[in-house]
Every structure is written in C-alpha cells, then in structure tokens.
Design an enzyme around this catalytic site. Structure first.
Site, PDB file in Angstrom:
ATOM      1  N   ASN A   7       0.058  -7.765   3.411  1.00 22.03           N
ATOM      2  CA  ASN A   7      -0.084  -7.363   5.008  1.00 22.03           C
ATOM      3  C   ASN A   7      -0.316  -8.629   5.773  1.00 22.03           C
ATOM      4  O   ASN A   7      -1.482  -9.117   5.931  1.00 22.03           O
ATOM      5  CB  ASN A   7      -1.293  -6.412   5.075  1.00 22.03           C
ATOM      6  CG  ASN A   7      -1.700  -5.897   6.188  1.00 22.03           C
ATOM      7  OD1 ASN A   7      -1.000  -6.113   7.003  1.00 22.03           O
ATOM      8  ND2 ASN A   7      -2.612  -4.935   6.142  1.00 22.03           N
ATOM      9  N   ARG A  88       3.868  -4.563   4.390  1.00 22.77           N
ATOM     10  CA  ARG A  88       3.365  -3.648   5.242  1.00 22.77           C
ATOM     11  C   ARG A  88       3.858  -4.080   6.735  1.00 22.77           C
ATOM     12  O   ARG A  88       4.047  -5.219   7.177  1.00 22.77           O
ATOM     13  CB  ARG A  88       1.955  -3.552   5.443  1.00 22.77           C
ATOM     14  CG  ARG A  88       1.558  -2.452   6.572  1.00 22.77           C
ATOM     15  CD  ARG A  88       0.182  -2.678   6.824  1.00 22.77           C
ATOM     16  NE  ARG A  88      -0.329  -1.581   7.766  1.00 22.77           N
ATOM     17  CZ  ARG A  88      -1.200  -1.654   8.412  1.00 22.77           C
ATOM     18  NH1 ARG A  88      -2.138  -2.822   8.529  1.00 22.77           N
ATOM     19  NH2 ARG A  88      -1.638  -0.895   9.221  1.00 22.77           N
ATOM     20  N   HIS A 177      -1.031   4.784  10.070  1.00 22.51           N
ATOM     21  CA  HIS A 177      -1.638   4.966   8.785  1.00 22.51           C
ATOM     22  C   HIS A 177      -1.136   5.814   7.774  1.00 22.51           C
ATOM     23  O   HIS A 177      -1.439   6.539   7.014  1.00 22.51           O
ATOM     24  CB  HIS A 177      -2.982   5.895   9.203  1.00 22.51           C
ATOM     25  CG  HIS A 177      -4.157   5.049   9.969  1.00 22.51           C
ATOM     26  ND1 HIS A 177      -4.804   5.655  10.736  1.00 22.51           N
ATOM     27  CD2 HIS A 177      -4.408   3.669   9.869  1.00 22.51           C
ATOM     28  CE1 HIS A 177      -5.671   4.538  11.403  1.00 22.51           C
ATOM     29  NE2 HIS A 177      -5.515   3.639  10.489  1.00 22.51           N
ATOM     30  N   ARG A 238     -11.715   1.832  20.053  1.00 23.04           N
ATOM     31  CA  ARG A 238     -10.690   2.708  20.881  1.00 23.04           C
ATOM     32  C   ARG A 238     -11.224   3.849  21.344  1.00 23.04           C
ATOM     33  O   ARG A 238     -11.966   4.710  20.736  1.00 23.04           O
ATOM     34  CB  ARG A 238      -9.543   2.847  19.924  1.00 23.04           C
ATOM     35  CG  ARG A 238      -8.842   1.621  19.863  1.00 23.04           C
ATOM     36  CD  ARG A 238      -7.483   1.668  18.989  1.00 23.04           C
ATOM     37  NE  ARG A 238      -7.619   0.702  17.793  1.00 23.04           N
ATOM     38  CZ  ARG A 238      -7.061   0.798  16.490  1.00 23.04           C
ATOM     39  NH1 ARG A 238      -6.291   1.775  16.338  1.00 23.04           N
ATOM     40  NH2 ARG A 238      -7.136  -0.173  15.755  1.00 23.04           N
ATOM     41  N   GLU A 381      -3.452   1.758   0.031  1.00 19.60           N
ATOM     42  CA  GLU A 381      -2.192   1.404   0.788  1.00 19.60           C
ATOM     43  C   GLU A 381      -1.308   0.306   0.055  1.00 19.60           C
ATOM     44  O   GLU A 381      -0.062   0.645  -0.019  1.00 19.60           O
ATOM     45  CB  GLU A 381      -2.299   0.860   2.225  1.00 19.60           C
ATOM     46  CG  GLU A 381      -2.808   2.205   2.992  1.00 19.60           C
ATOM     47  CD  GLU A 381      -3.770   1.654   4.448  1.00 19.60           C
ATOM     48  OE1 GLU A 381      -2.897   1.669   5.288  1.00 19.60           O
ATOM     49  OE2 GLU A 381      -4.801   1.092   4.111  1.00 19.60           O
TER      50      GLU A 381
END
Ligand code: ADP
Length: 394
Positions: A7, A88, A177, A238, A381
């Site tokens: 990643n 990723r 996601h 956020r 993940e």
C-alpha cells in the site's frame, strides 16, 4: 507461494509479506517519511522488530532497502522466492470492476482516472513502478478500493445532477473501502454458516475514514462514500454528508476560496470539527467520561449518521442477517457500537452488553434474541490483496 501486499502512499510504503495459501504473515512493516533525511523503516518478523532511521529519497530507494533487509534479516533466503506483488490502488473509476494483472495498459488506465483521486492514485503508481523496477520478472496485481462497488445499480450510483456531468466527467458515486467491505462480508457469511450468495449484511467500516456498505448475495448494492471519500457518515476529520450550499455560504462569509473550504470539510470537520478537541476516538471517549459536551455531540452525531444509513440499507436489502463492525473504531470502541445499536431498537437489534466489551476479535456481540446478528470482524485488506494476487497469477 510468497507474495507482497503493498500500500503505497505519497510519502509512505506499507507492506506485508505473506505465505499463501496458508495466509501466514512472514513480515510486515512500513517505510514512513519517504523523501526526508530521517525516513523511518520498520519491520516486524518472527516476533522480532527492526527499525532504522535514514535518508530515503524515493519509493525506489525504499523498495531496494526493503528487499535488502528481507535477505539480511534472513526473512527470505533469496528474492526469487517472491512470486507475486499485490498493490492497493484507491481508484479504478469505471474501468476496473475486479483486480487485474498490471501491464502498461493497466498503468495507463490507473493514470487516466487519477483526476478522480489526485492524492492517491499517483502515489499508488509510484509504488507499482518502484517494485516493477526492482523485481521486473515478478507478476504484479492491482487491487482497487472502488472495484467491489461496481455492482451498484444506476439508482444507487447516480446523483440527481445534470446527466452530462456523468457522461463528460464521470461524476457518480464510486465508493471506497471495497476490499475491506468484501472481506468482512465474506467472513460474516462464514460466521452465519452460509455462503455469501445466501446472505444480506451491512458492513460498518469505522476508522479515521469510515463507510458503510449494503452487501446482498456477496455483491455491494450501495455504500455511503460517494464521488470522493468525503461523503457518507461523519469521520475523524471529514464531514460526511452535508448540504453543498454550505460550501458557498462559508466561502463568502469567511472570504475563503472553494479549495480552502473543501480543505476544512476534509481536514477540520467530523470528530475534530464538532469536538474542537481531537480527531481520535480514544481522546473523544476520554473527554466524554469527563462530561465534555462537544465531544458527546461528536460521537452521538456520528452514531446517528451510522444508524440512519443502517436503516436505509435495511430497507434496500429487504432485511438483513448481520450488521458488522470493523476498522479502528468499529473493532475497538465498544462505546460507539453501543451508541449505534441503541438507535436500532425499531429493527429489534439487541446488543449483549458483556459480549460487546471486546476488542479486535471475530465474535458475535448481539443477544440470542436479537432480530439481526451484530458481528465484530477485524478487517484484513492485506489478505484480500494477497488472495487476488494468487488467484490472478497462478
Ligand atoms: P484509518 O485506517 O482510516 O486511518 P483506523 O482504522 O486505523 O483508521 O482507525 C483509527 C481510529 O480507530 C482512531 O479514531 C482511533 O482512535 C480508533 N481506535 C483505535 N484503537 C482504539 C481503541 N482501543 N479504542 C477506541 N478507538 C480506537
């Protein structure tokens, strides 16, 4: 088969080295502060840790150092043992609805949708190119955060905006996601003793970034993030869903550019914005204990937004077998899980207060009487990236 799950961020490179199909993690770590004189390389392997601080100018240098250390720390005898690399990639636009083997066409494709994820896709590509240069003969696979959501119908992914914005500029809901939502929904089916095709689940991935996903028969049918990861529920910094007219109003009132207001929505809202204290769930829950009113509002607002989405997805799915919590907050903050489930009384969902006092463990946390099972499922993940790498390169 030994594979990397990678990643790459703009100044970081996270990695896991896995032995597949056993799914054993041989090593994991991160290179942080790439581009700086005091970059940090840290790696965990065999219950041991190694850390060094040194100048690492580029991702290419970071990858060389990582490969050197795999040998010098005797994690691998030979680099030829690495048979696949999974990367990723945040945005696949409408081009990628599954993981793919990386070739020049795929690289061009990732570049072509970079406008949609200007901070992430170029960074992901830097990681891809660095590994390609260091291990040119090892097949590499791109695993997209958006791919799992490509099964959504137009009624879910279209905004009620001028249609030509979609045609000309790709304005639609993409969702993110996806790798986590897919992993967790598959584990949920296992825990329920069913196949994914036989299940309807709602996944709540609640970390710093957070999104929900309605998964029907193994497929994403709706998700809370949108065109960008700013939409949906309130997050660490956020805002989640707001009235877009606020952007123009604040831009005028505070004499700020659109970019500046968007920055506030991305970096100074959510937990941090409402609490005026912190974006971190642990800090907020400590403040809640002290009775801090703004922190109480911040965690309750987020829980309300999560519960609202659960209600909507319950209708969309026409019922639900399990509600799953995952990621930093979902896996650790029993208080947040309780706040959310307290709002689901009309659906007959009951949390087992004792079972809920658990962290990071795959387990059922609802009572036997609950209409819908509530599951805690730590996400993974990396293992999904490794599985796709094996599937596509074998
Ligand atoms: P991301 O990957 O989106 O950056 P994570 O999934 O790592 O985020 O989640 C980070 C969040 O998880 C932070 O708000 C952090 O406070 C929260 N978290 C981690 N551990 C705990 C804990 N033990 N209790 C409460 N919250 C926790």
């Amino acid at each position: 088969m030994i594979v990397f799950a990678v990643n790459a961020g703009s100044s970081s490179l996270k990695f896991q080295l896995l032995d597949m199909p056993k799914e054993t993690v041989l090593a994991s770590g991160v290179v942080e502060r790439i581009g700086f004189d005091d970059a940090i390389f840290s790696i965990k392997y065999n219950d041991q840790r190694h850390k060094e601080i040194k100048k690492i100018k580029t991702h290419k240098v970071a990858v060389s150092l990582l490969l050197e250390r795999l040998i010098s720390l005797e994690i691998l005898g030979n680099l030829d043992e690495i048979e696949g690399i999974g990367h990723r990639v945040v945005h696949g636009g409408e081009l990628f609805s599954d993981s793919v083997i990386i070739d020049q066409n795929v690289i061009d494709g990732i570049e072509s949708v970079s406008d949609l994820a200007p901070l992430h896709n170029p960074a992901n590509l830097t990681g891809i190119l660095a590994f390609q240069e260091a291990l040119p003969n090892v097949p590499a696979v791109a695993v997209f955060d958006t791919a799992f959501h490509q099964t959504m119908e137009p009624t879910e992914y279209m905004y009620s905006l001028p249609y030509e914005w979609y045609e000309k500029y790709g304005v639609r809901k993409y969702g993110f996601h996806g790798t986590s939502h897919k992993y967790v929904s598959q584990r949920a089916a296992k825990m329920l003793g069913k196949t994914p095709e036989e299940t309807k689940v709602i996944v709540c991935h609640i970390g710093n970034g957070a999104s929900l996903c309605a998964v029907k028969e193994g497929k994403s049918i709706d998700t809370s993030m949108g065109f960008t990861p700013l939409a949906g529920i309130a997050m660490g910094t956020r805002s989640g869903d707001i009235d877009p007219a606020i952007v123009q109003y604040i831009s005028k009132k505070e004499d700020k550019s659109l970019d500046q207001v968007m920055e506030e929505l991305n970096k100074r809202s959510g937990y941090l914005g409402l609490s005026e204290l912190s974006s971190d769930s642990r800090d907020l829950w400590q403040a809640v204990e002290r009775g801090d009113k703004k922190s109480i509002l911040a965690v309750e607002k987020q829980a309300k937004m999560i519960a609202d989405y659960i209600g909507a997805y319950y209708l969309l799915l026409e019922g639900c077998d399990a509600i799953c919590f995952t990621a930093g907050i979902g896996e650790n903050a029993s208080e947040t899980r309780k706040l959310v489930v307290d709002r689901l009384k009309a659906l007959g969902v009951q949390l087992d207060i004792k079972k809920n006092l658990v962290r990071g463990k795959e387990t059922v946390i609802s009572t036997d009487e609950s209409n819908i099972d509530v599951l805690l499922i730590p996400t993974n993940e990396e293992v999904m990236i490794a599985r796709d790498t094996v599937r596509l390169t074998k």
